[in-house]
Design a protein around this motif. Structure first.
Motif, PDB file in Angstrom:
ATOM      1  N   ILE A   1      -0.267  32.513   2.478  1.00  0.00           N
ATOM      2  CA  ILE A   1      -0.941  32.292   3.760  1.00  0.00           C
ATOM      3  C   ILE A   1      -2.460  32.317   3.599  1.00  0.00           C
ATOM      4  N   ILE A   2      -2.962  33.251   2.793  1.00  0.00           N
ATOM      5  CA  ILE A   2      -4.403  33.312   2.542  1.00  0.00           C
ATOM      6  C   ILE A   2      -4.877  32.050   1.823  1.00  0.00           C
TER       7      ILE A   2
ATOM      8  N   ALA B   1     -19.787  16.167  14.598  1.00  0.00           N
ATOM      9  CA  ALA B   1     -20.085  16.970  13.408  1.00  0.00           C
ATOM     10  C   ALA B   1     -20.291  18.433  13.770  1.00  0.00           C
ATOM     11  N   ALA B   2     -20.935  18.680  14.908  1.00  0.00           N
ATOM     12  CA  ALA B   2     -21.135  20.062  15.352  1.00  0.00           C
ATOM     13  C   ALA B   2     -19.798  20.724  15.666  1.00  0.00           C
ATOM     14  N   ALA B   3     -18.902  19.983  16.289  1.00  0.00           N
ATOM     15  CA  ALA B   3     -17.581  20.523  16.595  1.00  0.00           C
ATOM     16  C   ALA B   3     -16.830  20.868  15.307  1.00  0.00           C
ATOM     17  N   ILE B   4     -16.944  20.005  14.287  1.00  0.00           N
ATOM     18  CA  ILE B   4     -16.286  20.282  13.001  1.00  0.00           C
ATOM     19  C   ILE B   4     -16.891  21.530  12.361  1.00  0.00           C
ATOM     20  N   GLY B   5     -18.182  21.732  12.546  1.00  0.00           N
ATOM     21  CA  GLY B   5     -18.813  22.954  12.046  1.00  0.00           C
ATOM     22  C   GLY B   5     -18.235  24.192  12.697  1.00  0.00           C
ATOM     23  N   TRP B   6     -17.999  24.134  14.001  1.00  0.00           N
ATOM     24  CA  TRP B   6     -17.387  25.262  14.703  1.00  0.00           C
ATOM     25  C   TRP B   6     -15.953  25.490  14.223  1.00  0.00           C
ATOM     26  N   ILE B   7     -15.240  24.414  13.945  1.00  0.00           N
ATOM     27  CA  ILE B   7     -13.869  24.543  13.440  1.00  0.00           C
ATOM     28  C   ILE B   7     -13.877  25.244  12.081  1.00  0.00           C
ATOM     29  N   ALA B   8     -14.830  24.893  11.231  1.00  0.00           N
ATOM     30  CA  ALA B   8     -14.957  25.564   9.934  1.00  0.00           C
ATOM     31  C   ALA B   8     -15.210  27.063  10.124  1.00  0.00           C
ATOM     32  N   CYS B   9     -16.010  27.409  11.122  1.00  0.00           N
ATOM     33  CA  CYS B   9     -16.246  28.834  11.417  1.00  0.00           C
ATOM     34  C   CYS B   9     -14.953  29.528  11.829  1.00  0.00           C
ATOM     35  N   CYS B  10     -14.103  28.825  12.576  1.00  0.00           N
ATOM     36  CA  CYS B  10     -12.803  29.396  12.963  1.00  0.00           C
ATOM     37  C   CYS B  10     -11.967  29.716  11.729  1.00  0.00           C
ATOM     38  N   HIS B  11     -11.907  28.763  10.793  1.00  0.00           N
ATOM     39  CA  HIS B  11     -11.100  28.990   9.595  1.00  0.00           C
ATOM     40  C   HIS B  11     -11.712  30.063   8.692  1.00  0.00           C
ATOM     41  N   LEU B  12     -13.030  30.136   8.660  1.00  0.00           N
ATOM     42  CA  LEU B  12     -13.687  31.183   7.879  1.00  0.00           C
ATOM     43  C   LEU B  12     -13.359  32.563   8.459  1.00  0.00           C
ATOM     44  N   THR B  13     -13.401  32.684   9.778  1.00  0.00           N
ATOM     45  CA  THR B  13     -13.075  33.949  10.433  1.00  0.00           C
ATOM     46  C   THR B  13     -11.616  34.319  10.192  1.00  0.00           C
ATOM     47  N   ALA B  14     -10.720  33.335  10.334  1.00  0.00           N
ATOM     48  CA  ALA B  14      -9.297  33.596  10.111  1.00  0.00           C
ATOM     49  C   ALA B  14      -9.044  34.041   8.673  1.00  0.00           C
ATOM     50  N   LEU B  15      -9.731  33.416   7.716  1.00  0.00           N
ATOM     51  CA  LEU B  15      -9.567  33.784   6.313  1.00  0.00           C
ATOM     52  C   LEU B  15     -10.027  35.218   6.072  1.00  0.00           C
ATOM     53  N   GLY B  16     -11.140  35.589   6.678  1.00  0.00           N
ATOM     54  CA  GLY B  16     -11.619  36.964   6.531  1.00  0.00           C
ATOM     55  C   GLY B  16     -10.640  37.977   7.095  1.00  0.00           C
ATOM     56  N   ILE B  17     -10.061  37.667   8.244  1.00  0.00           N
ATOM     57  CA  ILE B  17      -9.089  38.577   8.856  1.00  0.00           C
ATOM     58  C   ILE B  17      -7.830  38.682   8.004  1.00  0.00           C
ATOM     59  N   LEU B  18      -7.353  37.560   7.478  1.00  0.00           N
ATOM     60  CA  LEU B  18      -6.122  37.572   6.681  1.00  0.00           C
ATOM     61  C   LEU B  18      -6.262  38.425   5.425  1.00  0.00           C
TER      62      LEU B  18
END
Length: 437
Positions: A88-89, A180-197
């Protein structure tokens, strides 16, 4: 006078949150699927920003579907062979790589259409590995009696975040800034999820070892085809599982085309509505699924769980017959809400049954097989719906689907001998899944 404190039991839907690993997993999942909902909108407008039209958008979205369909069976085998936590990570890391690199390219003005398609393909591959691993890890971190509530929470969260909140947020970011800005925010979502996992605790050592049905160790190095054949063989010799999957294959073929392709034309012809009307009806359909999932999370698993599940899916589809006949917006909305609610409730029960009835060493493969059969005929259904509507009236297609699905659910119940099976395997009072084959 001092009264003694009497402990108040937590609502059934909230019991999984008492477990630390579940809180971590569901928090990461919520953020990740919110990002997935944003991606659905950002992708459309990024294709348009690159000068693409419907054909280019179809190619990019097809790349995501191809990645999912091509790797989902392998994802199930991986979920049974590898530690699910690490899997999952790793998936979330790949999601971050795909979206993050796309965002950098888009923000620097160097993104090309093939790179966007490659990112979509990687996200599809990630989903193929994630869902079997997620399904297989839940019974490792939760007691059996909390699995229904956990699946209900996931079924509630997905339409709210992936189909409503995520797309709405992406629409606002795109309108205010850029895709492009929206995709940047999406990347932040995945970065946060990865940190939590990464806070997720390790699986118990015994749960990570692959065991055979007789309790002996399975050789570590085996052919992928042998693993796949083992999962298929278990499905074929397990009537309740086989006939539910066969029902699902036919149901997807009959159901998806009318909902995804023909409903917009029914809205236009019968209601005189436009895209806003169609979008609102889809939101109501999704709200029905969320409501059904949330209610199910608060209840006990039915004693007649197979009967209830198939009666929700079969007779619960009857309102589709009215969708093609009504000229009232509110009648159509009510019908779609009921279909969404019964479908969502049935899916929560189904996911719980896989986790409770399927042997742990096969759960990843069976979950991926379920996912595969659900996806395999979806493109066929959507491709056939348009030409079929050119031959017969749209209302007659909805009528036939609404009347046929209940009959097929009864056939699956009878041919799978499910009423006898569910009484022979009571789950509310049974032992954990390891002995509930």
């Amino acid at each position: 006078m001092i009264f003694p404190r009497i402990p108040v039991p937590a609502p059934r839907a909230m019991r999984p949150f008492a477990h630390r690993n579940y809180r971590i997993l569901i928090a990461a999942l919520a953020i990740s699927i919110f990002g997935t909902g944003m991606w659905a909108v950002a992708l459309v407008y990024q294709v348009m920003a690159l000068g693409g039209g419907p054909v280019e958008l179809s190619l990019v979205t097809a790349a995501a579907g191809a990645g999912l369909l091509a790797f989902v069976l392998l994802g199930g085998i991986a979920a049974d062979r590898l530690p699910r936590r690490r899997l999952i990570i790793a998936v979330e890391a790949v999601n971050l790589l795909a979206v993050g690199s796309t965002g950098v390219l888009a923000l620097t003005g160097t993104l090309q259409l093939w790179q966007l398609a490659a990112a979509a393909f990687l996200l599809g591959v990630g989903a193929a590995f994630f869902f079997p691993a997620y399904s297989a890890i839940l019974p490792r971190i939760l007691p059996a009696e909390d699995l229904l509530a956990a699946n209900g929470m996931e079924g509630t969260m997905r339409p709210l975040l992936q189909q409503a909140a995520g797309p709405a947020a992406a629409g606002m970011v795109v309108a205010a800034f850029s895709p492009a800005a929206a995709i940047g925010w999406i990347a932040c979502c995945h970065l946060t999820a990865l940190g939590i996992l990464n806070l997720l605790g390790r699986e118990p050592a015994a749960a990570s070892r692959e065991m055979g049905p007789d309790g002996t160790s399975v050789p570590a190095k085996r052919s992928v085809l042998v693993d796949l054949r083992e999962g298929v063989a278990y499905t074929v010799k397990t009537p309740w599982l086989l006939w539910t999957l066969l029902w699902a294959v036919v149901a997807v073929l009959l159901f998806m085309g009318p909902i995804e392709v023909l409903l917009p034309f029914a809205v236009q012809e019968q209601l005189g509505g436009d895209s806003r009307t169609f979008g609102f009806l889809l939101a109501i359909y999704g709200a029905g699924g969320a409501a059904g999932s949330l209610v199910t999370a608060s209840l006990r698993l039915p004693r007649r769980y197979l009967t209830v599940m198939l009666m929700l899916w079969g007779p619960g589809s009857l309102p589709l017959a009215a969708v093609g006949l009504t000229g009232s917006f509110w009648v159509m909305a009510a019908c779609l809400f009921v279909v969404g609610a019964t479908g969502g409730t049935g899916m929560v029960i189904w996911g719980t049954l896989l986790q409770r009835r399927v042997p742990p060493h096969l759960l990843g493969r069976i979950s991926s097989l379920d996912f595969f059969v659900s996806l395999a005929l979806m493109p066929v259904s959507m491709a056939a719906a348009g030409p079929l509507a050119g031959l017969v009236p749209i209302w007659s297609i909805f009528l036939v689907v609404g009347l046929v699905l209940p009959v097929l659910s009864v056939l699956a119940l009878v041919l799978g001998r499910m009423r006898k099976d569910e009484l022979a395997h009571p789950l509310e009072r049974s032992l954990p899944a390891e002995v509930a084959g």
